[in-house]
Design a protein around this motif. Structure first.
Motif, PDB file in Angstrom:
ATOM      1  N   SER A 232       0.833  -1.205   0.000  1.00  0.00           N
ATOM      2  CA  SER A 232       0.000   0.000   0.000  1.00  0.00           C
ATOM      3  C   SER A 232       0.866   1.253   0.000  1.00  0.00           C
ATOM      4  CB  SER A 232      -0.918  -0.002   1.222  1.00  0.00           C
ATOM      5  OG  SER A 232      -1.606   1.213   1.341  1.00  0.00           O
ATOM      6  N   ASN A 233       1.916   1.248   0.805  1.00  0.00           N
ATOM      7  CA  ASN A 233       2.817   2.403   0.853  1.00  0.00           C
ATOM      8  C   ASN A 233       3.474   2.645  -0.502  1.00  0.00           C
ATOM      9  OD1 ASN A 233       2.279   2.818   3.560  1.00  0.00           O
ATOM     10  ND2 ASN A 233       4.091   1.733   4.265  1.00  0.00           N
ATOM     11  N   LEU A 234       3.969   1.573  -1.126  1.00  0.00           N
ATOM     12  CA  LEU A 234       4.633   1.724  -2.420  1.00  0.00           C
ATOM     13  C   LEU A 234       3.654   2.172  -3.500  1.00  0.00           C
ATOM     14  CD1 LEU A 234       7.035  -1.349  -2.339  1.00  0.00           C
ATOM     15  CD2 LEU A 234       7.662   1.079  -2.209  1.00  0.00           C
ATOM     16  N   ALA A 235       2.420   1.710  -3.427  1.00  0.00           N
ATOM     17  CA  ALA A 235       1.411   2.117  -4.401  1.00  0.00           C
ATOM     18  C   ALA A 235       1.099   3.608  -4.292  1.00  0.00           C
ATOM     19  CB  ALA A 235       0.138   1.303  -4.213  1.00  0.00           C
ATOM     20  N   ASN A 236       1.265   4.168  -3.118  1.00  0.00           N
ATOM     21  CA  ASN A 236       0.958   5.580  -2.891  1.00  0.00           C
ATOM     22  C   ASN A 236       2.203   6.470  -2.799  1.00  0.00           C
ATOM     23  OD1 ASN A 236      -2.070   5.830  -2.461  1.00  0.00           O
ATOM     24  ND2 ASN A 236      -1.544   4.046  -1.213  1.00  0.00           N
ATOM     25  N   ALA A 237       3.362   5.907  -3.099  1.00  0.00           N
ATOM     26  CA  ALA A 237       4.622   6.631  -2.927  1.00  0.00           C
ATOM     27  C   ALA A 237       4.709   7.903  -3.759  1.00  0.00           C
ATOM     28  CB  ALA A 237       5.806   5.722  -3.242  1.00  0.00           C
ATOM     29  N   GLU A 238       4.131   7.907  -4.922  1.00  0.00           N
ATOM     30  CA  GLU A 238       4.223   9.077  -5.803  1.00  0.00           C
ATOM     31  C   GLU A 238       2.958   9.921  -5.799  1.00  0.00           C
ATOM     32  OE1 GLU A 238       7.046  10.072  -7.304  1.00  0.00           O
ATOM     33  OE2 GLU A 238       7.984   8.371  -6.269  1.00  0.00           O
ATOM     34  N   SER A 239       2.058   9.659  -4.889  1.00  0.00           N
ATOM     35  CA  SER A 239       0.824  10.445  -4.852  1.00  0.00           C
ATOM     36  C   SER A 239       1.104  11.858  -4.353  1.00  0.00           C
ATOM     37  CB  SER A 239      -0.222   9.762  -3.965  1.00  0.00           C
ATOM     38  OG  SER A 239       0.208   9.745  -2.617  1.00  0.00           O
ATOM     39  N   VAL A 240       0.304  12.784  -4.829  1.00  0.00           N
ATOM     40  CA  VAL A 240       0.427  14.176  -4.410  1.00  0.00           C
ATOM     41  C   VAL A 240      -0.943  14.697  -4.008  1.00  0.00           C
ATOM     42  CG1 VAL A 240       2.437  14.710  -5.832  1.00  0.00           C
ATOM     43  CG2 VAL A 240       0.163  15.062  -6.760  1.00  0.00           C
ATOM     44  N   SER A 241      -0.934  15.738  -3.212  1.00  0.00           N
ATOM     45  CA  SER A 241      -2.190  16.380  -2.815  1.00  0.00           C
ATOM     46  C   SER A 241      -1.964  17.884  -2.739  1.00  0.00           C
ATOM     47  CB  SER A 241      -2.686  15.831  -1.484  1.00  0.00           C
ATOM     48  OG  SER A 241      -1.840  16.253  -0.451  1.00  0.00           O
ATOM     49  N   SER A 242      -3.053  18.593  -2.543  1.00  0.00           N
ATOM     50  CA  SER A 242      -2.969  20.051  -2.529  1.00  0.00           C
ATOM     51  C   SER A 242      -2.696  20.628  -1.142  1.00  0.00           C
ATOM     52  CB  SER A 242      -4.254  20.654  -3.085  1.00  0.00           C
ATOM     53  OG  SER A 242      -5.356  20.206  -2.325  1.00  0.00           O
ATOM     54  N   SER A 243      -2.671  19.759  -0.119  1.00  0.00           N
ATOM     55  CA  SER A 243      -2.365  20.262   1.222  1.00  0.00           C
ATOM     56  C   SER A 243      -1.552  19.227   1.991  1.00  0.00           C
ATOM     57  CB  SER A 243      -3.642  20.593   1.992  1.00  0.00           C
ATOM     58  OG  SER A 243      -4.289  19.418   2.401  1.00  0.00           O
ATOM     59  N   GLU A 244      -0.812  19.733   2.928  1.00  0.00           N
ATOM     60  CA  GLU A 244       0.018  18.854   3.757  1.00  0.00           C
ATOM     61  C   GLU A 244      -0.852  17.886   4.564  1.00  0.00           C
ATOM     62  OE1 GLU A 244       3.595  19.210   7.064  1.00  0.00           O
ATOM     63  OE2 GLU A 244       2.874  21.007   6.064  1.00  0.00           O
ATOM     64  N   ALA A 245      -2.002  18.357   5.011  1.00  0.00           N
ATOM     65  CA  ALA A 245      -2.895  17.527   5.823  1.00  0.00           C
ATOM     66  C   ALA A 245      -3.466  16.350   5.040  1.00  0.00           C
ATOM     67  CB  ALA A 245      -4.031  18.372   6.387  1.00  0.00           C
ATOM     68  N   GLU A 246      -3.656  16.521   3.727  1.00  0.00           N
ATOM     69  CA  GLU A 246      -4.254  15.473   2.900  1.00  0.00           C
ATOM     70  C   GLU A 246      -3.229  14.521   2.296  1.00  0.00           C
ATOM     71  OE1 GLU A 246      -6.563  17.403  -0.100  1.00  0.00           O
ATOM     72  OE2 GLU A 246      -7.942  18.300   1.346  1.00  0.00           O
ATOM     73  N   ALA A 247      -1.938  14.827   2.408  1.00  0.00           N
ATOM     74  CA  ALA A 247      -0.896  14.012   1.793  1.00  0.00           C
ATOM     75  C   ALA A 247      -0.871  12.617   2.414  1.00  0.00           C
ATOM     76  CB  ALA A 247       0.463  14.679   1.965  1.00  0.00           C
ATOM     77  N   PHE A 248      -0.619  11.626   1.560  1.00  0.00           N
ATOM     78  CA  PHE A 248      -0.531  10.244   2.043  1.00  0.00           C
ATOM     79  C   PHE A 248       0.664  10.111   2.967  1.00  0.00           C
ATOM     80  CE2 PHE A 248       0.984   5.889   1.902  1.00  0.00           C
ATOM     81  CZ  PHE A 248      -0.180   5.181   2.145  1.00  0.00           C
TER      82      PHE A 248
ATOM     83  N   PRO B 106       5.217  15.192   4.957  1.00  0.00           N
ATOM     84  CA  PRO B 106       5.241  15.047   3.505  1.00  0.00           C
ATOM     85  C   PRO B 106       6.210  16.072   2.902  1.00  0.00           C
ATOM     86  CG  PRO B 106       3.152  15.966   4.232  1.00  0.00           C
ATOM     87  CD  PRO B 106       3.944  15.671   5.452  1.00  0.00           C
ATOM     88  N   THR B 107       6.579  15.846   1.666  1.00  0.00           N
ATOM     89  CA  THR B 107       7.519  16.739   0.990  1.00  0.00           C
ATOM     90  C   THR B 107       6.759  17.768   0.164  1.00  0.00           C
ATOM     91  OG1 THR B 107       9.074  14.905   0.809  1.00  0.00           O
ATOM     92  CG2 THR B 107       9.486  16.804  -0.597  1.00  0.00           C
ATOM     93  N   ALA B 108       7.045  19.046   0.396  1.00  0.00           N
ATOM     94  CA  ALA B 108       6.449  20.113  -0.401  1.00  0.00           C
ATOM     95  C   ALA B 108       7.291  20.296  -1.660  1.00  0.00           C
ATOM     96  CB  ALA B 108       6.403  21.406   0.397  1.00  0.00           C
ATOM     97  N   VAL B 109       6.630  20.262  -2.811  1.00  0.00           N
ATOM     98  CA  VAL B 109       7.318  20.413  -4.094  1.00  0.00           C
ATOM     99  C   VAL B 109       6.702  21.602  -4.825  1.00  0.00           C
ATOM    100  CG1 VAL B 109       7.831  19.296  -6.306  1.00  0.00           C
ATOM    101  CG2 VAL B 109       7.751  17.923  -4.219  1.00  0.00           C
ATOM    102  N   TYR B 110       7.563  22.525  -5.226  1.00  0.00           N
ATOM    103  CA  TYR B 110       7.067  23.695  -5.957  1.00  0.00           C
ATOM    104  C   TYR B 110       6.735  23.275  -7.383  1.00  0.00           C
ATOM    105  CZ  TYR B 110       6.670  28.427  -7.735  1.00  0.00           C
ATOM    106  OH  TYR B 110       6.209  29.587  -8.308  1.00  0.00           O
ATOM    107  N   SER B 111       5.469  23.350  -7.725  1.00  0.00           N
ATOM    108  CA  SER B 111       4.993  22.969  -9.050  1.00  0.00           C
ATOM    109  C   SER B 111       3.760  23.810  -9.379  1.00  0.00           C
ATOM    110  CB  SER B 111       4.670  21.471  -9.067  1.00  0.00           C
ATOM    111  OG  SER B 111       4.276  21.062 -10.340  1.00  0.00           O
ATOM    112  N   PRO B 112       3.974  25.084  -9.707  1.00  0.00           N
ATOM    113  CA  PRO B 112       2.833  26.000  -9.876  1.00  0.00           C
ATOM    114  C   PRO B 112       1.878  25.625 -11.006  1.00  0.00           C
ATOM    115  CG  PRO B 112       4.872  27.026 -10.616  1.00  0.00           C
ATOM    116  CD  PRO B 112       5.249  25.720  -9.972  1.00  0.00           C
TER     117      PRO B 112
ATOM    118  N   ASN C 236       5.112  10.848   2.256  1.00  0.00           N
ATOM    119  CA  ASN C 236       6.372  10.710   2.995  1.00  0.00           C
ATOM    120  C   ASN C 236       6.955   9.302   2.875  1.00  0.00           C
ATOM    121  OD1 ASN C 236       4.686   9.206   4.614  1.00  0.00           O
ATOM    122  ND2 ASN C 236       5.059  10.355   6.485  1.00  0.00           N
ATOM    123  N   VAL C 237       6.506   8.550   1.891  1.00  0.00           N
ATOM    124  CA  VAL C 237       6.986   7.179   1.697  1.00  0.00           C
ATOM    125  C   VAL C 237       8.400   7.211   1.130  1.00  0.00           C
ATOM    126  CG1 VAL C 237       6.610   5.019   0.446  1.00  0.00           C
ATOM    127  CG2 VAL C 237       4.652   6.294   1.343  1.00  0.00           C
ATOM    128  N   ASN C 238       9.319   6.542   1.819  1.00  0.00           N
ATOM    129  CA  ASN C 238      10.690   6.387   1.343  1.00  0.00           C
ATOM    130  C   ASN C 238      10.757   5.020   0.662  1.00  0.00           C
ATOM    131  OD1 ASN C 238      13.448   5.594   1.187  1.00  0.00           O
ATOM    132  ND2 ASN C 238      13.966   7.088   2.761  1.00  0.00           N
TER     133      ASN C 238
END
Length: 137
Positions: free
Chosen positions: A26-42, A75-81, A96-98
């Motif tokens: 499950s962690n690996l499946a969600n490793a590259e997921s992104v969200s619009s807020s830190e609270a919602e990040a996997f 989670p990691t914040a990535v600048y991607s406007p 935050n999956v490593n």
């Protein structure tokens, strides 16, 4: 410890490692997921184990999963406007999956599962040999 209890201990280890492997998947499946807020990040999930007596009359200790908790790593914040999920400041938040840690943990869980399978096989062989010996008398 009886052969049946050895089988129970081994089965409890296999069950716990199976849960661990499913959590890693499950962690690996969600490793590259992104969200619009830190609270919602996997956030990576981690199973917590504890030892327990599989049979109250036997000294053998098995293992079980008591709960699955979320990692406290941020989670990691990535600048991607230009990303459709970017927040007003242009950031998206990656899980935050490593993946390297998860792969190492997966190999460890797999080896633990295999070790429990070998104990189960040895217990089965011992039980069969005991039955054959009892039948020969």
């Amino acid at each position: 410890m009886s052969i049946i209890n050895a089988i129970d201990v081994s089965a409890s280890g296999m069950s716990a490692q199976s849960t661990r492997l499913n959590t890693i998947a499950s962690n690996l499946a969600n490793a590259e997921s992104v969200s619009s807020s830190e609270a919602e990040a996997f956030r990576a999930k981690l199973p917590l184990f504890e030892s327990h007596r599989v049979n109250p009359s036997d000294p053998g200790l098995g293992v079980r999963v008591t709960e699955i908790v979320e990692s406290k790593a941020p989670p990691t914040a990535v600048y991607s406007p230009n990303h459709p999920l970017a927040d007003p400041n242009g950031y998206v938040y990656k899980s935050n999956v490593n993946t390297v840690e998860q792969m190492a943990d997966m190999m460890s869980a797999q080896r633990s599962f295999e070790a429990n399978v070998e104990v189960l096989k040895a217990s089965k062989s011992l039980a069969e040999a005991t039955i054959r010996a009892m039948g020969a008398k």
